[in-house]
Motif scaffolding. Structure first.
Motif, PDB file in Angstrom:
ATOM      1  N   LEU A  25       0.830  -1.205   0.000  1.00  0.00           N
ATOM      2  CA  LEU A  25       0.000   0.000   0.000  1.00  0.00           C
ATOM      3  C   LEU A  25       0.863   1.253   0.000  1.00  0.00           C
ATOM      4  O   LEU A  25       1.898   1.324   0.667  1.00  0.00           O
ATOM      5  CB  LEU A  25      -0.903   0.028   1.237  1.00  0.00           C
ATOM      6  CG  LEU A  25      -2.053  -0.987   1.303  1.00  0.00           C
ATOM      7  CD1 LEU A  25      -2.760  -0.889   2.641  1.00  0.00           C
ATOM      8  CD2 LEU A  25      -3.032  -0.767   0.167  1.00  0.00           C
ATOM      9  N   HIS A  26       0.435   2.265  -0.781  1.00  0.00           N
ATOM     10  CA  HIS A  26       1.166   3.534  -0.800  1.00  0.00           C
ATOM     11  C   HIS A  26       1.101   4.222   0.564  1.00  0.00           C
ATOM     12  O   HIS A  26       2.062   4.864   0.995  1.00  0.00           O
ATOM     13  CB  HIS A  26       0.587   4.453  -1.874  1.00  0.00           C
ATOM     14  CG  HIS A  26       0.784   3.935  -3.264  1.00  0.00           C
ATOM     15  ND1 HIS A  26       2.000   3.499  -3.724  1.00  0.00           N
ATOM     16  CD2 HIS A  26      -0.084   3.766  -4.293  1.00  0.00           C
ATOM     17  CE1 HIS A  26       1.884   3.100  -4.977  1.00  0.00           C
ATOM     18  NE2 HIS A  26       0.626   3.246  -5.348  1.00  0.00           N
ATOM     19  N   ASP A  27      -0.039   4.105   1.237  1.00  0.00           N
ATOM     20  CA  ASP A  27      -0.202   4.644   2.593  1.00  0.00           C
ATOM     21  C   ASP A  27      -0.299   3.465   3.554  1.00  0.00           C
ATOM     22  O   ASP A  27      -1.359   2.850   3.689  1.00  0.00           O
ATOM     23  CB  ASP A  27      -1.461   5.514   2.684  1.00  0.00           C
ATOM     24  CG  ASP A  27      -1.378   6.727   1.786  1.00  0.00           C
ATOM     25  OD1 ASP A  27      -0.309   7.356   1.756  1.00  0.00           O
ATOM     26  OD2 ASP A  27      -2.380   7.039   1.103  1.00  0.00           O
ATOM     27  N   PRO A  28       0.795   3.116   4.228  1.00  0.00           N
ATOM     28  CA  PRO A  28       0.796   1.924   5.089  1.00  0.00           C
ATOM     29  C   PRO A  28      -0.243   2.026   6.207  1.00  0.00           C
ATOM     30  O   PRO A  28      -0.637   3.128   6.623  1.00  0.00           O
ATOM     31  CB  PRO A  28       2.222   1.913   5.663  1.00  0.00           C
ATOM     32  CG  PRO A  28       3.031   2.768   4.744  1.00  0.00           C
ATOM     33  CD  PRO A  28       2.090   3.806   4.211  1.00  0.00           C
ATOM     34  N   LEU A  29      -0.660   0.866   6.691  1.00  0.00           N
ATOM     35  CA  LEU A  29      -1.575   0.834   7.832  1.00  0.00           C
ATOM     36  C   LEU A  29      -0.875   1.392   9.066  1.00  0.00           C
ATOM     37  O   LEU A  29       0.343   1.278   9.220  1.00  0.00           O
ATOM     38  CB  LEU A  29      -2.026  -0.592   8.116  1.00  0.00           C
ATOM     39  CG  LEU A  29      -2.741  -1.361   6.999  1.00  0.00           C
ATOM     40  CD1 LEU A  29      -3.226  -2.707   7.547  1.00  0.00           C
ATOM     41  CD2 LEU A  29      -3.903  -0.573   6.429  1.00  0.00           C
ATOM     42  N   THR A  30      -1.640   1.968   9.971  1.00  0.00           N
ATOM     43  CA  THR A  30      -1.087   2.348  11.270  1.00  0.00           C
ATOM     44  C   THR A  30      -0.841   1.078  12.078  1.00  0.00           C
ATOM     45  O   THR A  30      -1.348  -0.006  11.745  1.00  0.00           O
ATOM     46  CB  THR A  30      -2.052   3.256  12.038  1.00  0.00           C
ATOM     47  OG1 THR A  30      -3.239   2.500  12.374  1.00  0.00           O
ATOM     48  CG2 THR A  30      -2.446   4.468  11.206  1.00  0.00           C
ATOM     49  N   ASP A  31      -0.083   1.190  13.160  1.00  0.00           N
ATOM     50  CA  ASP A  31       0.161   0.026  14.026  1.00  0.00           C
ATOM     51  C   ASP A  31      -1.156  -0.549  14.530  1.00  0.00           C
ATOM     52  O   ASP A  31      -1.337  -1.773  14.600  1.00  0.00           O
ATOM     53  CB  ASP A  31       1.043   0.427  15.205  1.00  0.00           C
ATOM     54  CG  ASP A  31       2.482   0.698  14.793  1.00  0.00           C
ATOM     55  OD1 ASP A  31       2.872   0.262  13.686  1.00  0.00           O
ATOM     56  OD2 ASP A  31       3.204   1.335  15.568  1.00  0.00           O
ATOM     57  N   GLY A  32      -2.080   0.341  14.887  1.00  0.00           N
ATOM     58  CA  GLY A  32      -3.371  -0.117  15.409  1.00  0.00           C
ATOM     59  C   GLY A  32      -4.185  -0.844  14.361  1.00  0.00           C
ATOM     60  O   GLY A  32      -4.782  -1.895  14.636  1.00  0.00           O
ATOM     61  N   GLU A  33      -4.228  -0.311  13.138  1.00  0.00           N
ATOM     62  CA  GLU A  33      -4.989  -0.957  12.063  1.00  0.00           C
ATOM     63  C   GLU A  33      -4.408  -2.330  11.737  1.00  0.00           C
ATOM     64  O   GLU A  33      -5.145  -3.309  11.582  1.00  0.00           O
ATOM     65  CB  GLU A  33      -4.977  -0.067  10.817  1.00  0.00           C
ATOM     66  CG  GLU A  33      -5.785   1.207  10.972  1.00  0.00           C
ATOM     67  CD  GLU A  33      -5.507   2.216   9.877  1.00  0.00           C
ATOM     68  OE1 GLU A  33      -6.297   3.168   9.735  1.00  0.00           O
ATOM     69  OE2 GLU A  33      -4.492   2.068   9.160  1.00  0.00           O
TER      70      GLU A  33
END
Length: 593
Positions: A25-33
């Protein structure tokens, strides 16, 4: 492994996008997601599906889980610490209510309402019978706060479900997803199919995380090289791909590049393609613009007032301005022109003056798409035009169609022959569509009474939507509706909005034209259904195309070329709604065949 956490094999293939796609993904998931998604994939029973950052009719909730019998649950994920909420020892450090907490609740409830509104029958039942109320539930996961503190922070409310990080550690799935192990519920199959249709990742999203690969011919023309060069090719042969690769490679070499189109919207599409090339470069090395926007920008840089009327006089005004001043700081090492059949010679000549001594100009076109009735003899005689020798030799050609399915390609060629469109290339090779699809394309040509066009439009939309639901693929944002005028466009937008289907469109009222906000915001990555004029969509492509041909055409443009151009925008399905007698017989022959 993903982010240091082992991915469970349990439930493999039920998370969308896949873990491999999520990693790109171009915008990585947050740690929480990422943590919540991994937990759900590991612990939810196999009949549940998990959608990460789904494209939901103009919104992007963090995570949605769906069980075809029980219902869905929408999660908002927050990585904030407890101190973010002005909360200390179980009490707020502010006298006013915590607005951030209320915003979290409003946000996740908004996503729930959007899901419900997309399925009118389900929405009606939820309003009528409270036993259906729990079909769509909500939850808020606070990644850096314990469950007890989180629920205290939210005032121990019953809904939405409030979850802290320690409850994931305990692997208590029924706390995270109430009724997770239930076997029976009140979600009807047709509602589940509709929900999955809206939650599935769009085709464009899947493409955006994969690198573009060129054919050997395309690679040959994509190689940067000083001098003026031209390339022609039929729709779907990869002309724009060549421009994207060439721009990225030039930028990776530190060259200053101008990618320029005729219409305002096309450069968004080219930018998406450039992002999928394998080169590392600074985006600052590439400037994107459309021709008249470039002229306007240059007049502004040179502090020259815009002429009136602008379109008729802007080229001569800019020519006069640059004849008296040094413009070296505004020059480019390479200028790449897409959709060159829309250009006039004086535009090409003007742009040539903005080249450095490296002097690379690349010009691509398809004369069948000459929708503005340009005089194009100068393109074939570039080497001799007005004494200037820049383009030499025979036209390089891309002969193989890669984008359009053979079925639709054959019909567009038949249309071209029937209505005398100039053949810039004879397609001698078989169509070799690069596609992810195994199912045959839909093609329909419906001759319609134009006074009932809106009903036919909704029927066409439902046909494509239902096909994609049956195949368990596709998304509303993969569909584009091409309309002949702003007036019909705005009417169509209103029709779909009344059905709670939001639209990403280019249509503007008179007071909006100055700023072109809708056109600037039009791009394939938007999660809404697409609508455009044929003019603004020229050069683009879409998985599914619905086009409307009006009964009368009052524009100066070439209607035959417009229809051909619209037909060649499709990568899979094409439905033509024809209200014009000129094409009535052509449509009848297709249907009879």
């Amino acid at each position: 492994m993903l982010g240091g956490i082992r991915i469970s094999n349990e439930g493999k293939g039920r998370i969308y996008p896949s873990w491999d796609e999520i990693k790109n993904l171009h915008d990585p998931l947050t740690d929480g997601e990422e943590t919540l998604a991994l937990f759900l994939d590991k612990n939810l029973p196999n009949e549940w599906k998990i959608f990460v950052q789904p494209h939901l009719n103009g919104s992007r909730p963090d995570i949605v889980v769906l069980n075809p019998k029980l219902g869905a649950m929408v999660y908002e994920v927050k990585d904030y610490k407890l101190s973010t909420y002005n909360w200390k020892k179980g009490k707020s450090t502010k006298h006013d209510e915590n607005e951030t907490v209320k915003q979290h609740i409003n946000q996740v409830e908004h996503y729930k309402e959007k899901l419900i509104q997309l399925i009118p029958n389900m929405a009606e039942m939820i309003d009528y019978d409270e036993s259906f109320f729990g079909i769509i539930r909500t939850g808020i996961y606070l990644h850096k706060i314990t469950g007890n503190d989180a629920r205290l922070l939210f005032g121990n409310i019953k809904y939405p479900t409030i979850i802290g990080f320690d409850e994931l550690i305990d692997e208590d799935i029924d706390t995270i997803v109430p009724r997770a192990h239930n076997k029976y519920g009140s979600l009807r199959q047709e509602w589940a199919d509709e929900l999955e249709f809206w939650l599935n990742p769009p085709f464009h999203f899947k493409e955006q995380i994969k690198l573009i690969e060129l054919t050997s011919d395309q690679k040959k023309y994509a190689k940067p090289k000083p001098g003026h060069r031209r390339l022609r090719g039929v729709a779907g042969s990869g002309k724009t791909l060549v421009i994207a690769y060439k721009a990225a490679q030039l930028a990776s070499e530190g060259k200053k590049v101008l990618v320029i189109t005729f219409n305002l919207t096309l450069w968004h599409f080219i930018r998406d393609m450039i992002a999928r090339t394998p080169y590392n470069f600074e985006w600052a090395n590439i400037t994107f613009n459309y021709f008249h926007g470039f002229c306007k920008d240059m007049l502004n840089e040179l502090n020259i007032p815009k002429p009136y009327p602008f379109l008729e006089n802007v080229v001569s005004t800019l020519e006069g301005a640059i004849s008296n001043v040094a413009i070296d700081e505004y020059k480019y090492d390479a200028i790449l022109i897409d959709e060159g059949q829309d250009y006039e010679w004086i535009w090409y000549d003007l742009l040539s003056k903005f080249l450095t001594d490296r002097n690379e100009l690349f010009f691509v076109c398809d004369k069948k798409q000459n929708i503005y009735n340009r005089e194009l003899s100068w393109i074939d005689n570039m080497g001799e035009f007005k004494g200037k020798v820049q383009f030499k030799g025979v036209w390089p050609e891309l002969k193989t169609v890669y984008r359009i399915p053979k079925k639709i390609g054959d019909i567009t060629n038949k249309f071209s022959d029937e209505f005398g469109l100039e053949h810039s290339i004879e397609v001698s090779e078989d169509y070799q569509q690069i596609t992810l699809f195994e199912k045959p394309p839909i093609f329909r040509w419906d001759n319609i009474k134009i006074n009932n066009w809106s009903a036919h439009l909704m029927e066409a939309y439902d046909l494509i939507k239902n096909q994609q639901m049956n195949f368990k693929e596709g998304h509303a944002s993969d569909i584009v509706v091409l309309l002949p005028s702003r007036k019909m466009g705005m009417a169509a937008v209103n029709i779909f909005n009344k059905e709670n289907i939001q639209v990403n469109h280019v249509f503007e009222y008179e007071e909006q034209v100055k700023y072109h906000n809708h056109k600037k915001a039009f791009w394939l990555g938007d999660s809404r259904l697409k609508m455009s004029t044929i003019h603004s969509f020229k050069g683009w492509e879409a998985l599914h195309v619905i086009m409307l041909i009006p009964k009368n055409w009052n524009g100066d443009e070439n209607l035959d070329s417009l229809v051909y151009t619209a037909m060649t925008r499709s990568r899979k399905n094409l439905i033509v709604l024809n209200g014009n007698e000129r094409y009535w017989e052509f449509g009848e022959t297709l249907n009879n065949k």
